[in-house]
Design an enzyme around this catalytic site. Structure first.
Site, PDB file in Angstrom:
ATOM      1  N   ASP A  27      -6.124   0.389 -10.376  1.00  0.00           N
ATOM      2  CA  ASP A  27      -5.724   0.437 -11.788  1.00  0.00           C
ATOM      3  C   ASP A  27      -6.528   1.547 -12.469  1.00  0.00           C
ATOM      4  OD1 ASP A  27      -4.856  -0.118 -14.327  1.00  0.00           O
ATOM      5  OD2 ASP A  27      -6.180  -1.850 -14.609  1.00  0.00           O
ATOM      6  N   ASN A  29      -5.961   2.176 -16.103  1.00  0.00           N
ATOM      7  CA  ASN A  29      -6.006   2.036 -17.563  1.00  0.00           C
ATOM      8  C   ASN A  29      -6.440   0.656 -18.036  1.00  0.00           C
ATOM      9  OD1 ASN A  29      -3.812   0.571 -16.845  1.00  0.00           O
ATOM     10  ND2 ASN A  29      -2.310   1.687 -18.067  1.00  0.00           N
ATOM     11  N   ASP A  31      -5.257  -2.293 -17.513  1.00  0.00           N
ATOM     12  CA  ASP A  31      -4.302  -3.378 -17.810  1.00  0.00           C
ATOM     13  C   ASP A  31      -4.188  -4.371 -16.649  1.00  0.00           C
ATOM     14  OD1 ASP A  31      -2.814  -2.017 -15.936  1.00  0.00           O
ATOM     15  OD2 ASP A  31      -1.079  -1.669 -17.213  1.00  0.00           O
ATOM     16  N   ASP A  35      -1.678   1.562 -10.705  1.00  0.00           N
ATOM     17  CA  ASP A  35      -0.736   2.547 -11.237  1.00  0.00           C
ATOM     18  C   ASP A  35      -0.862   3.893 -10.519  1.00  0.00           C
ATOM     19  OD1 ASP A  35      -3.109   3.577 -12.354  1.00  0.00           O
ATOM     20  OD2 ASP A  35      -2.876   2.274 -14.100  1.00  0.00           O
ATOM     21  N   ASP A 104      10.149   4.019  -1.758  1.00  0.00           N
ATOM     22  CA  ASP A 104      10.988   2.915  -1.332  1.00  0.00           C
ATOM     23  C   ASP A 104      12.358   3.129  -1.966  1.00  0.00           C
ATOM     24  OD1 ASP A 104      11.471   0.202  -0.343  1.00  0.00           O
ATOM     25  OD2 ASP A 104       9.320  -0.091  -0.603  1.00  0.00           O
ATOM     26  N   ASP A 205      14.984  -0.110   2.071  1.00  0.00           N
ATOM     27  CA  ASP A 205      14.837  -1.565   1.971  1.00  0.00           C
ATOM     28  C   ASP A 205      16.050  -2.269   2.602  1.00  0.00           C
ATOM     29  OD1 ASP A 205      13.310  -3.760   0.653  1.00  0.00           O
ATOM     30  OD2 ASP A 205      15.145  -4.038  -0.501  1.00  0.00           O
ATOM     31  N   GLU A 262      14.020  -0.621   7.010  1.00  0.00           N
ATOM     32  CA  GLU A 262      13.534  -1.979   7.248  1.00  0.00           C
ATOM     33  C   GLU A 262      14.683  -2.745   7.892  1.00  0.00           C
ATOM     34  OE1 GLU A 262      11.903  -5.928   4.839  1.00  0.00           O
ATOM     35  OE2 GLU A 262      13.389  -4.624   3.925  1.00  0.00           O
ATOM     36  N   HIS A 327       3.958  -6.019   2.869  1.00  0.00           N
ATOM     37  CA  HIS A 327       3.769  -6.794   1.632  1.00  0.00           C
ATOM     38  C   HIS A 327       4.552  -8.106   1.596  1.00  0.00           C
ATOM     39  CE1 HIS A 327       7.456  -4.630   1.318  1.00  0.00           C
ATOM     40  NE2 HIS A 327       7.803  -5.333   0.264  1.00  0.00           N
ATOM     41  N   ASP A 328       5.355  -8.371   2.619  1.00  0.00           N
ATOM     42  CA  ASP A 328       6.139  -9.612   2.627  1.00  0.00           C
ATOM     43  C   ASP A 328       5.535 -10.676   3.541  1.00  0.00           C
ATOM     44  OD1 ASP A 328       8.122  -8.615   0.930  1.00  0.00           O
ATOM     45  OD2 ASP A 328       9.168  -7.659   2.598  1.00  0.00           O
TER      46      ASP A 328
END
Ligand code: GLC
Length: 538
Positions: A27, A29, A31, A35, A104, A205, A262, A327-328
């Protein structure tokens, strides 16, 4: 740069690619969400790791129902990730650092908030009606028995027009109709937009799902349980392969671009299905994830079998790619069984990944052995976790913020992180492992360096010396000029290993030997969970 063609020896064949889940990398900023400027800040780290390209999970404008896999505008960067200026700066700086950028691309569905879908659902006669898959119901029921990958019917009734639309995932992700005459051309323009900007390729994807049966036939049901289906009419239809061919034609108009599909199959790791999408000549995608390493049991013979099946399935010019996680799924280090020697097993797996034939993909954090993080119910963000808790906690546990250092929140953010960090952030982080010569991170760095210095590791043939049944997996990587031997002990027992007659080994790198022990050998004792790479001399 010269025009791409399948014979050429190019970056995506010899390179190593790093997968960034952008919300969790860095990150900038405060939040609490990673990013683009955060990625820019970490380019130095990536360069030092030695990778050649990054694949970034989606950063397009999105209502974030599925954290970016529900796109509402393919030509905009979502404000959570930054701006288009940030992206072009990332692209430029990554390229200056010799790092390619793969985006992606989600072809199967858009967000239900995408203007295309809003138009399409506005009336039965709208010009974009056929861009999505609409059908009449049958006596008040959905058009057929197709199930969504996230549970329940894949059809949702639209009250306004009285028809059902198809959604293979969440109902906020309506499926595009790749059999429409106009849609493919329009979609390819969205891809062209990024290619013209200079991105180096796409991860496609769920590419084997994009075309559905023309006749909408019911999928066969397994064991009489409607939710258990054989997805024969919703996956791997011929038309998906045709679309892939068109994508290849588009990419070939540019220099050196890559596509990686994928191909999630059921059962996972169905190498033959994955291989169907790969280049025969120049008419398929460049790379396909087949998931076979991911789903292999921890056992040298099981790995041998999946690797061999995968390689044997490839078309003549097909090039493999290999991956341990994404990530899955659960973090790879926690998939290795019995919760014992996980660090050592992670080193064996890393050596396998980076010495096999094929392009290696590293999931962010894998290089420091990041673990799954327990996410309390109140902090679950993944819609799958929300839907199936407590049966399934969702995918958040493998998407937690990168652990950089001992600063608050592991150096990931100065704000409140969108997902909690793992408890071990103070002992397991990049800074810590940089200082430990035997750390997993340094092993990754050394293996990538070794791969880069060796023609055989980059593009040599793969020649197994055994089938792994005695617990050791050993294979040559061979170019004819240079032969490298990899020995991986998957067991907790010491083993002895003998090279074929007239051959000698000289250790190049080992998880268990110091450089003083890098001697010549014909026969040697291999420690429990040892991974050793040698040069072979006749
Ligand atoms: C792919 C993505 C996954 C996403 C799904 C639907 O499998 O990897 O994260 O939820 O497609 O887009």
């Amino acid at each position: 740069m010269t025009k791409n063609n399948s014979e050429k020896w190019t970056w995506w064949k010899h390179g190593v690619i790093y997968h960034i889940y952008p919300r969790s990398f860095q990150d900038s900023n405060g939040d609490g969400i990673g990013d683009i400027r955060g990625i820019i800040r970490r380019l130095g780290y990536l360069k030092e790791l030695g990778i050649d390209g990054i694949w970034i999970s989606p950063m397009y404008a999105s209502p974030m129902i599925d954290f970016g896999y529900d796109v509402s505008d393919y030509r905009q960067i979502d404000p959570a990730s930054g701006t288009m200026e940030d992206f072009t700066e990332l692209l430029q700086k990554a390229h200056e650092a010799g790092i390619r950028v793969i985006l992606d691309m989600i072809l199967n569905h858009t967000s239900s908030m995408h203007p295309w879908f809003i138009e399409s659902s506005s009336s039965l006669t709208n010009a974009k009606r056929n861009w999505y898959i609409w059908k009449e119901g049958v006596m008040g029921h959905p058009p057929n028995n197709w199930k969504s990958a996230v549970g329940g019917s894949a059809w949702k009734l639209d009250e306004k027009t009285g028809q059902y639309y198809l959604h293979s995932f969440f109902e906020e992700q309506p499926d595009l109709n790749w059999r429409d005459a106009e849609l493919p051309g329009v979609f390819f323009e969205e891809m062209k937009f990024w290619l013209d900007l200079g991105v180096d390729g796409f991860r496609l994807d769920v590419i084997n799902l994009i075309a559905k049966d023309k006749k909408f036939r019911n999928n066969p049901v397994l064991l009489g349980i409607p939710a258990l289906q054989k997805h024969i009419y919703t996956r791997n239809r011929k038309r998906s392969v045709t679309v892939v061919t068109q994508i290849r034609e588009l990419l070939d108009r540019y220099d050196d671009r890559v596509s990686v599909g994928e191909i999630y199959t059921n059962p996972p790791g169905d190498a033959k299905s994955a291989a169907r999408y790969l280049a025969k000549g120049t008419n398929g995608i460049h790379l396909a994830f087949d998931f076979s390493l991911i789903f292999s049991r921890w056992n040298a013979h099981a790995y041998f079998t999946s690797i061999k099946t995968w390689y044997d399935s490839l078309p003549e010019e097909g090039w493999p790619c290999n991956v341990l996680s994404n990530h899955d799924l659960l973090r790879s280090i926690d998939r290795f069984p019995w919760r014992t020697n996980r660090e050592e097993k992670a080193k064996v797996a890393a050596t396998l990944l980076l010495t096999l034939k094929g392009t290696p993909f590293i999931y962010y954090g894998e290089e420091i052995g990041m673990h799954n993080t327990h996410i309390p119910k109140s902090q679950i963000r993944d819609p799958l976790g929300k839907k199936f808790w407590p049966l399934f906690n969702g995918r958040d546990s493998a998407r937690t913020p990168m652990q950089w250092n001992r600063e608050p929140n592991g150096g990931f953010t100065t704000g409140l992180p969108w997902l909690p960090l793992n408890k071990d952030k103070h002992s397991r982080n990049v800074r810590q492992q940089e200082g430990e010569p035997d750390s997993l991170l340094n092993l990754y760095r050394n293996l990538i360096k070794l791969r880069k210095s060796s023609q055989s590791l980059q593009h040599g043939s793969w020649l197994p010396l055994n089938n792994g049944k005695d617990g050791i997996l050993a294979y040559f990587r061979n170019t004819g000029h240079e032969r490298v031997l990899v020995i991986l002990n998957f067991t907790g027992r010491q083993k002895s290993f003998t090279l074929p007659e007239h051959l000698y080994g000289k250790v190049l790198m080992s998880t268990h030997r110091t450089p003083e022990e890098y001697s010549y050998f014909q026969k040697m004792q291999i420690s429990p969970y040892e991974a050793t790479v040698c040069m072979v001399i006749e």
